[in-house]
Motif scaffolding. Sequence first.
Motif, PDB file in Angstrom:
ATOM      1  N   GLU A  43     -31.314  -5.017  36.166  1.00 30.35           N
ATOM      2  CA  GLU A  43     -30.340  -5.720  35.314  1.00 30.35           C
ATOM      3  C   GLU A  43     -29.207  -6.198  36.228  1.00 30.35           C
ATOM      4  O   GLU A  43     -28.360  -5.390  36.630  1.00 30.35           O
ATOM      5  N   SER A  82     -25.432  -5.092  35.598  1.00 26.77           N
ATOM      6  CA  SER A  82     -25.068  -3.681  35.730  1.00 26.77           C
ATOM      7  C   SER A  82     -25.607  -3.041  37.013  1.00 26.77           C
ATOM      8  O   SER A  82     -25.224  -1.928  37.352  1.00 26.77           O
ATOM      9  N   GLU A  83     -26.486  -3.752  37.708  1.00 27.32           N
ATOM     10  CA  GLU A  83     -27.062  -3.240  38.956  1.00 27.32           C
ATOM     11  C   GLU A  83     -27.001  -4.311  40.045  1.00 27.32           C
ATOM     12  O   GLU A  83     -28.021  -4.791  40.546  1.00 27.32           O
TER      13      GLU A  83
END
Length: 145
Positions: free
Chosen positions: A99, A102-103
């Motif tokens: 993702e 978020s990453e």
Amino acid sequence: MTVEQLQIIIDYLNTQGSWLGIFWPDDDYTRIGVQARVEITRVAPDVKSLWVTLWSVGYQEGRHYVHTLNVVRWTSDDPPHELDLVDDRGRQFHLEAIEPMSEPDEAATWQAWQQYRAQEAARFAVIDDSLRAEHRHIAATWPGE
């Protein structure tokens, strides 16, 4: 889940990029990192188990970055975004799509890997053929099969 449904999830993870974590039988957890790809290497005739090969980013640096598992159970609570593979030793291999929001570190690693692999396509064709043949042999000669 059928092997065909499993393949759909694997195709998605290979397109989006994924990271791998392992839940060990003693309840320990290890996050391994970004996967270059995941492949079904062999399906047992009774379709009760299959062999999956995990290719970690950086596999061109050594054979220890590529692992074949005898998978006896495969599930997904959120297809096609995640996948759980349980092997014949009771280890759970958890794969999740990256993702980017978020990453960001994993997303950057995935993008850099894709660019590098594309630039070195001829080199990777040779490496991939060699490793794929080796891991098909591993799956075909798995102890107990």
